[in-house]
Enzyme design. Structure first.
Site, PDB file in Angstrom:
ATOM      1  N   ALA A  60      43.648 -34.474  13.972  1.00 53.52           N
ATOM      2  CA  ALA A  60      43.241 -35.870  14.109  1.00 53.52           C
ATOM      3  C   ALA A  60      43.388 -36.593  12.784  1.00 53.52           C
ATOM      4  O   ALA A  60      43.382 -35.975  11.712  1.00 53.52           O
ATOM      5  CB  ALA A  60      41.790 -35.940  14.593  1.00 53.52           C
ATOM      6  N   ASP A  61      43.510 -37.899  12.868  1.00 58.34           N
ATOM      7  CA  ASP A  61      43.541 -38.736  11.674  1.00 58.34           C
ATOM      8  C   ASP A  61      42.891 -40.079  12.013  1.00 58.34           C
ATOM      9  O   ASP A  61      43.105 -40.610  13.109  1.00 58.34           O
ATOM     10  CB  ASP A  61      44.979 -38.970  11.186  1.00 58.34           C
ATOM     11  CG  ASP A  61      44.983 -39.529   9.773  1.00 58.34           C
ATOM     12  OD1 ASP A  61      44.945 -38.721   8.828  1.00 58.34           O
ATOM     13  OD2 ASP A  61      44.974 -40.761   9.608  1.00 58.34           O
ATOM     14  N   THR A  62      42.103 -40.582  11.094  1.00 61.08           N
ATOM     15  CA  THR A  62      41.415 -41.862  11.298  1.00 61.08           C
ATOM     16  C   THR A  62      41.861 -42.848  10.234  1.00 61.08           C
ATOM     17  O   THR A  62      41.923 -42.494   9.049  1.00 61.08           O
ATOM     18  CB  THR A  62      39.881 -41.669  11.225  1.00 61.08           C
ATOM     19  OG1 THR A  62      39.489 -40.721  12.215  1.00 61.08           O
ATOM     20  CG2 THR A  62      39.139 -42.977  11.465  1.00 61.08           C
TER      21      THR A  62
END
Length: 195
Positions: free
Chosen positions: A78-80
């Site tokens: 994941a990446d935010t």
């Protein structure tokens, strides 16, 4: 059928060093194995629309995972990103950059997008979730207090919604709170059940 029953024959591998993502999976009763740290070049094409960057980076991290996936393995990456005034705010390099980022967010709406990728031996599924957040106008003293006390240098946009600044500064949130923390748990739960 509950997700944790469906996952009994699988090994979910979380490829993230984020303590928030670990906590969110644990709190949702999603069993996982933590992947060892590995390197990934997190650069993205400059022409890529800001709203697509998080999903792109989650796929990049998935592809960079160095171990071959076995039968029954599901890799989760994941990446935010925080998007304000059309620009992407990543993790601040230092105190000055953290203060500048929060000052930019003060009194304005911004978007938080988390991109997530699930990958097994046979298939890949990526998705992203967006939340809209509004900070009230923050005093310089409040911003400095937060940065000096909480040192948010490992957080996109230089803040954690679950910390002091979230309690005292956020006026409004449209979308998933947990997405802003770093993982859209509800959507992930549904995607994993389908996956």
């Amino acid at each position: 059928m509950l997700l944790h029953d469906k996952l009994k024959n699988y090994r979910l591998i979380l490829a993230s060093q984020s303590p928030r993502r670990r906590q969110l999976l644990e709190d949702a009763d999603i069993e996982f194995t933590l992947a060892p740290r590995f390197e990934c070049d997190e650069s993205f094409p400059s022409e890529l629309p800001a709203a697509e960057v998080a999903e792109y980076l989650s796929r990049l991290k998935s592809e960079a995972y160095p171990e071959p996936l076995g039968e029954g393995d599901i890799l989760l990456t994941a990446d935010t990103v925080v998007i304000a005034e059309g620009q992407i705010l990543g993790k601040p390099a230092d105190r000055a950059e953290a203060i500048a980022m929060i000052t930019l967010l003060s009194g304005r709406d911004h978007e938080v997008v988390t991109g997530t990728t699930l990958r097994s031996k046979d298939k890949v599924q990526s998705f992203s979730v967006s939340s809209k957040v509004r900070f009230r106008v923050l005093d310089a003293e409040e911003i400095e207090y937060y940065v000096d006390r909480y040192r948010p240098f490992d957080k996109a946009g230089a803040y954690g919604i679950q910390e002091w600044i979230g309690y005292v500064g956020i006026e409004r949130l449209e979308g998933s709170f947990y997405n802003v923390m770093g993982l859209p748990v509800q959507r992930l739960y549904c995607e994993l059940k389908e996956f």
